[in-house]
Each structure stands twice: as structure tokens, then as C-alpha cells.
Write a protein that holds these residues in place. Sequence first.
Motif, PDB file in Angstrom:
ATOM      1  N   ASP A   1       4.484  18.269  21.104  1.00  0.00           N
ATOM      2  CA  ASP A   1       3.619  17.446  20.255  1.00  0.00           C
ATOM      3  C   ASP A   1       3.280  16.114  20.911  1.00  0.00           C
ATOM      4  O   ASP A   1       3.953  15.686  21.847  1.00  0.00           O
ATOM      5  CB  ASP A   1       4.332  17.138  18.924  1.00  0.00           C
ATOM      6  N   GLY A   2       2.293  15.471  20.342  1.00  0.00           N
ATOM      7  CA  GLY A   2       1.944  14.120  20.775  1.00  0.00           C
ATOM      8  C   GLY A   2       0.730  14.101  21.677  1.00  0.00           C
ATOM      9  O   GLY A   2       0.362  15.121  22.269  1.00  0.00           O
ATOM     10  N   LYS A   3       0.139  12.902  21.776  1.00  0.00           N
ATOM     11  CA  LYS A   3      -1.083  12.780  22.575  1.00  0.00           C
ATOM     12  C   LYS A   3      -0.866  13.168  24.021  1.00  0.00           C
ATOM     13  O   LYS A   3      -1.771  13.657  24.685  1.00  0.00           O
ATOM     14  CB  LYS A   3      -1.582  11.335  22.518  1.00  0.00           C
ATOM     15  N   LEU A   4       0.357  12.930  24.518  1.00  0.00           N
ATOM     16  CA  LEU A   4       0.644  13.274  25.907  1.00  0.00           C
ATOM     17  C   LEU A   4       1.486  14.544  26.021  1.00  0.00           C
ATOM     18  O   LEU A   4       1.863  14.954  27.108  1.00  0.00           O
ATOM     19  CB  LEU A   4       1.387  12.117  26.601  1.00  0.00           C
ATOM     20  N   GLY A   5       1.818  15.138  24.895  1.00  0.00           N
ATOM     21  CA  GLY A   5       2.667  16.334  24.923  1.00  0.00           C
ATOM     22  C   GLY A   5       4.088  16.023  25.374  1.00  0.00           C
ATOM     23  O   GLY A   5       4.710  16.819  26.066  1.00  0.00           O
TER      24      GLY A   5
END
Length: 538
Positions: free
Chosen positions: A480-484
Motif C-alpha cells: 500500500d501507499g503512494k510509493l508502495g
Amino acid sequence: MDDYDLSKLLDKPDKPRLNIERQRSFDERSLSELSIGLSRALDAYETAYSPGRSALDTPVSSARNSFEPHPMVADAWEALRRSLVFFRDQPVGTIAAYDHASEEVLNYDQVFVRDFVPSALAFLMNGEPEIVKNFLLKTLQLQGWEKRIDRFKLGEGAMPASFKVLHDPDRKTDTIVADFGESAIGRVAPVDSGFWWIILLRAYTKSTGDLSLAETPECQKGMRLILSLCLSEGFDTFPTLLCADGCSMIDRRMGIYGYPIEIQALFFMALRCALVMLKHDTEGKEFIERIVKRLHALSFHMRSYFWLDFQQLNDIYRYKTEEYSHTAVNKFNVIPDSISDWVFDFMPTRGGYFIGNVSPARMDMRWFALGNCVAILSCLATAEQAAAIMDLIEARWEELVGEMPMKICYPAIESHEWRIVTGCDPKNTRWSYHNGGSWPVLLWLLTAACIKTGRIQIARRAIDLAESRLLKDSWPEYYDGKLGRYIGKQARKFQTWSIAGYLVAKMMLEDPSHLGMISLEEDKQMKPLIKRSSSWTC
Ligand code: GLC
């Protein structure tokens, strides 16, 4: 349930076990494809290792001996073998996730058709084709079942999303239950399963050189049944395939109803694979004709209307609306105001991609990984478009790859839009799961696309990222997250396709000739029809 031995389905005796030598043998057609693929890959290697390159853009891994197996490889193989599923003592597939720590099993203890593809490729590349053959035959039997959802009967050709083997230790019997969408969340039939089945049949044939499986009346019929589902005539004005939301890898409501790129790219690839495997008998010939016509229309439609680059975006931005008749430029009456702001910043001057969906007054400009990679592998993308897709991935590395290859789609949808589009799905919150999450399984598709376009260094960078996390994090399903950077909120551990995807990526990079299994060469008869735009030439 009418289940019988796999071997009985084929009345020919099994071929002797294939060895690695045999695995390398291809038919005539394949040979030419292989030599083209190989020389391209070798060129790419040269580019990657050329002494003139600056140390800055030389990926870390290129410095080390690429043929020395990474310590993770052995762990991955062990985990992949642990995931094997047996039916009457024969391996028939791999379980979706082998996560003992997880409280909820849901349907992750099943063999998913789409999830098995990277497992199958790993086994084929390792010279173990038997399990793939067993899987193809087992799913073919399942296709023959009568499928019902409530009182409605599903099309004959539908392939299951998944199946499960039930072992009864007392009676010593194995039985199978399959899900064609009647148990799945949302009750959607998996449109991608049949396409993956055809693609896998070709991969098996190509890898083993064993034409006899694809040529059996059962496999020929299986293909025809799948094809008649997607080639049937209706009210369509487009050659693309109309779908419900959630009918593919993204199997929850995500605003991908209509003509999602993932399905269109798989459709195109499956049609091309079927074309080389169908026999030229009376029934086969009829389908061959229909396929050729459809491919012609489909490639034109996709290359013209789904393709977006800087020039095209600028053209759409300036579109007039309410145009009627054949002279219309804005054929689908897309209102420029409906274009989301993010895409103007996202679009590099050089690069492009196939957008998520095109239908009346709607262009979903989200970028989807699987559809774009499959477009490259199937040559739905012209050579220029394929190069532009890779240029875009390079230019938008942080957004599309970040710290874990790679995002399933970009960008995430949030707030009000998320409420409306996903129906407030708590699993698909922004930058999680299907909504901008990062899926390690996509590594194999990215690597294959890199090899095909001669961009080995991109694959190396991606594999390095995966190697820094995957084993340590126990092979999560998604990040997850904008940067994974974060292991996904509800991600399974020991997710089989994350494991197999890594192995396939590694094996392809080590021996680029494996690419031929999953890649098609350009069909010279399908001339690119789209005009060149500035981003391809600059
Ligand atoms: C999830 C994914 C789907 C996958 C399944 C099994 O439902 O969305 O793509 O096939 O899990 O791993």
C-alpha cells in the motif's frame, strides 16, 4: 459431478517426460520468433552492459554476475512447491496463498486460473510441463459443467475463476468444486479466465513443442467455446468486449465496467494465440475467419482511441462537443472538462499508454499495468507505442513503481469519487489493493515487456526492488501507499503469484528465449493504422 482421470480425457498415452533439451525445441514459426526475440534481447544486453554507459544509470545488479542465483530463488521454489494442489495424486495447480497466520481463508485456498499463470510459466521454464498439462485438462473439464447463478444459466464456454479440491480422507476420494462467479464477491463471471487458458495452452505448446495437446478435439472445442462467447454478435458498435465491473484481476467494483483495457488486451492476445492453434477443419476455419476480422477491427480501435500521449491529450483537451455525423473528430463526445487534472501533470512529453476505458462520453485515463504490458507482449501496441509505454514507465518511475513493482493502476481514486465509483469499498481505499496498490505479481509482466522492448535495465531495477523486500516480508499479495512501501492492509502472506512472478522474472532475464512462451511477434498483415505523434519521434 462427473470427474474422471485426466489421462482419460486424452485417449493418447502420455508423452514421455520432457527434458530440458526438448523444452527448447519449437515449431518452425516459433523458431523465427525465437531468433528475433533472442537477437533483440542480446542487443538489449549489450546496451545494458555497454562500457560507454555512465555508472549512474547502471543498475546495481548489472555489476554482479547475473547467472549466479540470488539466495531468494531457492526459497521461492520451496514456497511454490508447498503451494501445489493435488487431485488424485496428480498436481493440478497451485493454491492462491499459503498463509497460515491469516485468520480468514476466504477463497485463497483455491486454485485461481489467473493466479496459476505465473506458476505455470515457472514450471514450464524449469522443464516441468506435466502440471501445466494437468491444469489445462482439469479446467477444460470444469468448463463442461452446467453453470448457474440462481435461475440463470451461464454461457457454455465460461471458464472458472477458481476451483478447490476436496479430499475425503475416510472415503479416500477427491472431488472438485469450482466457482464461475456464482460464489465470488459481486457474482461476476471472470472474463479473463478463458483468455488466460488459451494463452497458457499456447505457452505450453511453445515451450514443449508438444502440439498434440492443443490439437485434441477437446482442446479445440474448449477454444471454440470460449471464442463463441466473445465473438458473438449483438448490439455492439465497437469491436472491444463489453464487460461488467470486476471481471478480471481487479475483481471488485473499481469503475472498470465497459471496455476495460485489461480485458481488451487479453482478448487480443487470446485471439492471436487461438489463431495459431485452431485447426483448419470446417469448424476451425469458421472461427479463424471471424478472428481475423475481429483482430483487424480491434487493433484499429485500440490503437486509435485508447492510445494517449502528449499530442493526443492536447487534441482531446481542445475537442469540440456535440459533433454529429461521420466527420466528427470527437467521435465519443468526450467533454474536455471531464478530464481529470492529474493526467496533465502525469503525461510526459515523451511516452504514452493505453488508457483504462473508452465508451460514450467517457475516457477513463487511469493507467493500468496489466493491460499495457499485455498490449506490448501481444503486439497490440505497435513497436513505437511499446517503446512509448516503456518511456512513460521510466519517466514516471516514482509514481508507477516507487519502492515496489508495480502499481496495479494509477492514480488512486479518493473521497467523493471513491464513494461513488467503488461503492465505499473499505478494501479499496486510496493507494490500497486494487485502488493504486502495488502488486509484486506484476513484476513478471513488466520484465517480459522490458525484454521484448529491449529495456533490460528497467527490469533489473524493478527486480532489485523486489529482492530487497519480498522474502523479508514473506511474499505479500500487495503493498500500500503512494510509493508502495507498506505491506498491504489486508494482504495475504505467501501469496503464490507473488512468488511465482518473481521466479518467472528471474528466469526470463537469465534466459531471454523464455520470452517466446508469452510473447507474440508483430503480424505484418495488421499494419499500424494510427498516425505517428510527436512523442514517438522526439
Ligand atoms: C483477489 C485478487 C484476484 C486474485 C485472487 C486470488 O481476489 O483481486 O485478482 O485472483 O485474489 O489471489
